[in-house]
Design a protein around this motif. Structure first.
Motif, mmCIF file in Angstrom:
data_model
loop_
_atom_site.group_PDB
_atom_site.id
_atom_site.type_symbol
_atom_site.label_atom_id
_atom_site.label_comp_id
_atom_site.label_asym_id
_atom_site.label_seq_id
_atom_site.Cartn_x
_atom_site.Cartn_y
_atom_site.Cartn_z
ATOM 1 N N PHE A 154 12.393 3.447 1.840
ATOM 2 C CA PHE A 154 11.005 3.861 2.046
ATOM 3 C C PHE A 154 10.840 5.073 2.955
ATOM 4 O O PHE A 154 9.758 5.671 2.994
ATOM 5 C CB PHE A 154 10.186 2.685 2.585
ATOM 6 C CG PHE A 154 9.712 1.746 1.516
ATOM 7 C CD1 PHE A 154 8.467 1.907 0.933
ATOM 8 C CD2 PHE A 154 10.521 0.711 1.078
ATOM 9 C CE1 PHE A 154 8.026 1.050 -0.063
ATOM 10 C CE2 PHE A 154 10.093 -0.163 0.086
ATOM 11 C CZ PHE A 154 8.843 0.005 -0.497
ATOM 12 N N ALA A 199 5.688 -1.466 6.883
ATOM 13 C CA ALA A 199 5.034 -1.501 5.574
ATOM 14 C C ALA A 199 3.515 -1.505 5.728
ATOM 15 O O ALA A 199 2.792 -0.851 4.956
ATOM 16 C CB ALA A 199 5.492 -2.732 4.803
ATOM 17 N N PHE A 259 3.939 0.061 -1.184
ATOM 18 C CA PHE A 259 3.741 -0.266 0.229
ATOM 19 C C PHE A 259 3.153 -1.668 0.386
ATOM 20 O O PHE A 259 3.554 -2.427 1.267
ATOM 21 C CB PHE A 259 2.824 0.756 0.903
ATOM 22 C CG PHE A 259 3.346 2.168 0.867
ATOM 23 C CD1 PHE A 259 4.698 2.432 0.690
ATOM 24 C CD2 PHE A 259 2.481 3.240 1.028
ATOM 25 C CE1 PHE A 259 5.174 3.738 0.674
ATOM 26 C CE2 PHE A 259 2.945 4.539 1.017
ATOM 27 C CZ PHE A 259 4.298 4.791 0.832
ATOM 28 N N LEU A 289 5.807 -4.274 -0.403
ATOM 29 C CA LEU A 289 6.763 -4.375 0.699
ATOM 30 C C LEU A 289 6.154 -5.152 1.863
ATOM 31 O O LEU A 289 6.824 -5.999 2.463
ATOM 32 C CB LEU A 289 7.192 -2.990 1.182
ATOM 33 C CG LEU A 289 8.167 -2.991 2.375
ATOM 34 C CD1 LEU A 289 9.500 -3.623 1.986
ATOM 35 C CD2 LEU A 289 8.381 -1.577 2.918
ATOM 36 N N PHE A 290 4.887 -4.870 2.173
ATOM 37 C CA PHE A 290 4.243 -5.575 3.281
ATOM 38 C C PHE A 290 4.163 -7.078 3.021
ATOM 39 O O PHE A 290 4.544 -7.888 3.876
ATOM 40 C CB PHE A 290 2.831 -5.022 3.527
ATOM 41 C CG PHE A 290 2.033 -5.870 4.474
ATOM 42 C CD1 PHE A 290 2.418 -6.010 5.800
ATOM 43 C CD2 PHE A 290 0.908 -6.553 4.026
ATOM 44 C CE1 PHE A 290 1.696 -6.817 6.674
ATOM 45 C CE2 PHE A 290 0.181 -7.357 4.894
ATOM 46 C CZ PHE A 290 0.575 -7.489 6.217
ATOM 47 N N THR A 315 9.033 -3.570 -6.094
ATOM 48 C CA THR A 315 8.590 -2.254 -5.607
ATOM 49 C C THR A 315 9.212 -1.142 -6.441
ATOM 50 O O THR A 315 8.671 -0.030 -6.493
ATOM 51 C CB THR A 315 8.945 -2.036 -4.129
ATOM 52 O OG1 THR A 315 10.375 -2.104 -3.950
ATOM 53 C CG2 THR A 315 8.271 -3.062 -3.230
#
Length: 240
Positions: A111, A171, A185, A188-189, A237
């Protein structure tokens, strides 16, 4: 081809449910085998999505996500081996934690090229550091009240907790800087948040003064549901 990662995810979810049932009812070597099978599915999701990537940037991103997932697979196997071979508990625990820690570094590396393109770069990195330090402080102060004793694993546990909290907060900061536009994003969070929840449950099993929690079926199921959801979301992702 775009729908294949989602089909693999559905199959992987079924494999994860099978593993959880085996882990609770039988465990042992069969538990390790079914866990490995379930984990291979989240790697397959990222591999298929990477192979169909349209540009080199996506291929770079996918490669690091795959590396992270592979280290997760190794961690999966090693941590279940500590159940099968309890005499080598310490070695399996250290190796498993190290493997997951390296996996999180791989996710961060995936990332980073996306992060440096966003505004408020300082917030994207300062906020996760502060969050990680606060979480570690809470873990140390709250351990006695939760009946936890990290023992010889205290320092490795705090390092790992900092890294995981950093990833989740990183994230979240990415999503804020991007105005919650990028699905990468957000996935990922949520994935990192579920990872943290999974490890909070795992800490209750590994470090609680109540030894019965290690095989408590509710904790075993909750831990692995959160964990597999996390890994599959992170794998996806690459597909969005």
């Amino acid at each position: 081809m775009e729908y294949i990662p989602y089909i693999i995810t559905a199959l992987g979810a079924a494999a994860a449910v099978l593993f959880i049932i085996v882990r609770i009812k039988r465990g042992g070597v069969l538990g390790v085998i079914t866990k490995t099978l379930a984990s291979l599915f989240f790697i397959a999701v990222a591999v298929v999505a990477t192979l169909t990537a349209k540009d080199s940037g996506e291929a770079y991103f996918g490669a690091f996500i795959i590396f992270g997932l592979v280290f997760g697979l190794v961690g999966d196997i090693v941590l279940d081996l500590k159940i099968v071979y309890p005499a080598d508990n310490d070695a399996w625990t250290y190796t498993g934690m190290s493997s997951f820690a390296v996996g999180h570094v791989m996710y961060l590396l995936a990332f980073l090229p996306l992060a440096v393109k966003l505004p408020n770069l300082w917030m994207i990195f300062v906020f996760p550091v502060l969050a990680g330090l606060l979480f570690d402080g809470a873990a140390v102060l709250g351990a006695p009240k939760m009946g936890l004793d990290y023992g010889k694993f205290k320092i490795p546990s705090l390092i790992y907790a900092f890294e995981l909290t950093f990833l989740m907060s990183f994230a979240f900061a990415l999503s804020i800087a991007d105005n919650f536009v990028s699905k990468k994003f957000i996935l990922l969070f949520v994935g990192a948040l579920l990872f943290l929840i999974s490890d909070l449950i795992l800490s209750q099993q590994y470090f609680s003064k109540d030894a019965s929690k290690l095989k408590n079926p509710v904790l075993v199921a909750a831990n692995h549901v959160a964990y597999y959801a996390a890994q599959f979301l992170i794998a996806l992702t690459v597909a969005v």
